[in-house]
Design an enzyme around this catalytic site. Structure first.
Site, PDB file in Angstrom:
ATOM      1  N   GLU A  53      29.197  13.725  -9.745  1.00 44.19           N
ATOM      2  CA  GLU A  53      28.586  14.920 -10.330  1.00 44.19           C
ATOM      3  C   GLU A  53      29.676  15.938 -10.666  1.00 44.19           C
ATOM      4  O   GLU A  53      29.997  16.814  -9.834  1.00 44.19           O
ATOM      5  CB  GLU A  53      27.617  15.545  -9.326  1.00 44.19           C
ATOM      6  CG  GLU A  53      26.412  14.694  -9.043  1.00 44.19           C
ATOM      7  CD  GLU A  53      25.162  15.552  -8.863  1.00 44.19           C
ATOM      8  OE1 GLU A  53      24.146  15.213  -9.465  1.00 44.19           O
ATOM      9  OE2 GLU A  53      25.226  16.577  -8.162  1.00 44.19           O
TER      10      GLU A  53
ATOM     11  N   HIS B 261      26.405  17.666  -1.585  1.00 43.39           N
ATOM     12  CA  HIS B 261      26.180  18.171  -2.947  1.00 43.39           C
ATOM     13  C   HIS B 261      27.122  19.352  -3.198  1.00 43.39           C
ATOM     14  O   HIS B 261      27.405  20.134  -2.278  1.00 43.39           O
ATOM     15  CB  HIS B 261      24.718  18.613  -3.106  1.00 43.39           C
ATOM     16  CG  HIS B 261      24.372  18.924  -4.522  1.00 43.39           C
ATOM     17  ND1 HIS B 261      24.665  20.133  -5.104  1.00 43.39           N
ATOM     18  CD2 HIS B 261      23.802  18.164  -5.489  1.00 43.39           C
ATOM     19  CE1 HIS B 261      24.277  20.108  -6.377  1.00 43.39           C
ATOM     20  NE2 HIS B 261      23.749  18.912  -6.637  1.00 43.39           N
TER      21      HIS B 261
HETATM   22  P1  PGA Z   1      21.195  19.100 -13.209  1.00 45.53           P
HETATM   23  O1  PGA Z   1      21.637  19.057 -11.677  1.00 45.53           O
HETATM   24  O2  PGA Z   1      20.544  17.781 -13.535  1.00 45.53           O
HETATM   25  O3  PGA Z   1      20.260  20.252 -13.302  1.00 45.53           O
HETATM   26  O4  PGA Z   1      22.461  19.332 -14.007  1.00 45.53           O
HETATM   27  C1  PGA Z   1      22.139  17.894 -11.084  1.00 45.53           C
HETATM   28  C2  PGA Z   1      22.508  18.151  -9.664  1.00 45.53           C
HETATM   29  O5  PGA Z   1      23.012  19.245  -9.346  1.00 45.53           O
HETATM   30  O6  PGA Z   1      22.298  17.277  -8.792  1.00 45.53           O
END
Ligand code: PGA
Length: 261
Positions: free
Chosen positions: A172, A98
């Site tokens: 992401e 992540h």
């Molecule tokens: P968010 O985070 O949905 O709060 O933007 C997603 C993530 O960091 O996995």
């Protein structure tokens, strides 16, 4: 471990929330009630490690996953949780790489090489790795695409071709994540990147066929935008942070996706 192609995979990333085991249990049980009724959605809730044991769930439509794992099976690694410990607990999914863990200023500063070791360990433990990739910013020249390509190539380094069906990639983009997000990504942008990711994977394995790797999107997904994302971007599911912390909101997300199918 084969992932059912037809279901939408929705992964809740609770990050470092909530602050007590009691709250974690309450939130999980209300999510589970709704998630277990879904026919077209597979839900994975990733709580902090400290709550994993108490949230262990027997249902198969709503399971728990971890937010990370360590690549050594056991030994002198203070503070780490190994893939083997998680496997022995029955964990079937783990988020890996992540952006908050890759970030050296408030995370561990994980490198692509370490992430690759974790992905390989995860597969060894029959735990589906949900591998996060994503650029910090976008630029006109398209340098973000080569950045993404490198992240993907390094993540898949030395993975045998027959394991690519067992890997989930979560796109992401850092600029669209969390409360400091600059703007929402558009479904079109997500669609383009999902094609790009599949192309990079096909190239790594020198094949013309579309790789069976599931692609998720994460970044400010909520009950209002999820339907458009799901309908228009052709992805297989979502990784959801903030909107997964409120069980009511999260239940609404699950229901909206269920209704589309
Ligand atoms: P968010 O985070 O949905 O709060 O933007 C997603 C993530 O960091 O996995």
């Amino acid at each position: 471990m084969k992932i059912k192609k037809e279901k939408c995979l929705i992964v809740a990333n609770w990050k470092m929330n909530p602050v007590s085991s009691k709250l974690a249990k309450q939130n999980f049980s209300s999510i589970k009630k709704v998630a277990n009724k879904m026919r077209n959605v597979e839900t994975v809730v990733c709580p902090p490690f400290v709550y994993l044991e108490s949230l262990k769930s027997t249902g198969h439509r709503c399971v728990i996953g971890s937010q990370d794992l360590f690549f050594q099976p056991e030994g002198s690694y203070t503070g780490e949780i190994s893939f083997l410990q998680l496997k022995n607990m029955g964990i079937k999914y783990s988020i890996i790489g992540h952006s908050e863990r890759r970030n050296p200023t408030h995370g561990e500063g994980e490198t692509d090489e370490l992430i690759n070791l974790k992905i390989r360990a995860s597969l060894k433990g029959m735990i589906t790795p949900i591998v996060c990739v994503g650029e910090k910013t976008r630029d006109e020249k398209g340098d973000y695409l080569s950045f993404l390509k490198t992240q993907i190539e390094k993540a898949f380094a030395d993975l045998p071709k027959n394991s690519i069906k067992d890997v989930v990639v979560a796109y992401e983009p850092i600029w669209a994540i969390g409360k400091d997000a600059k703007r929402d990504a558009t479904p079109k942008e997500v669609f383009e990147i999902s094609i790009f990711i599949k192309k990079v994977i096909s190239d790594i394995y020198n094949t013309k066929s579309v790789p069976p790797t599931k692609i998720l999107y994460g970044g400010s997904v909520n009950e209002k935008n999820i339907v458009d994302f799901y309908k228009e971007s052709g992805i297989d599911g979502f990784l959801i942070g903030r909107a997964s912390l409120d069980p009511k909101k999260f239940a609404e997300i699950l229901k909206r996706v269920e209704e589309i199918k």
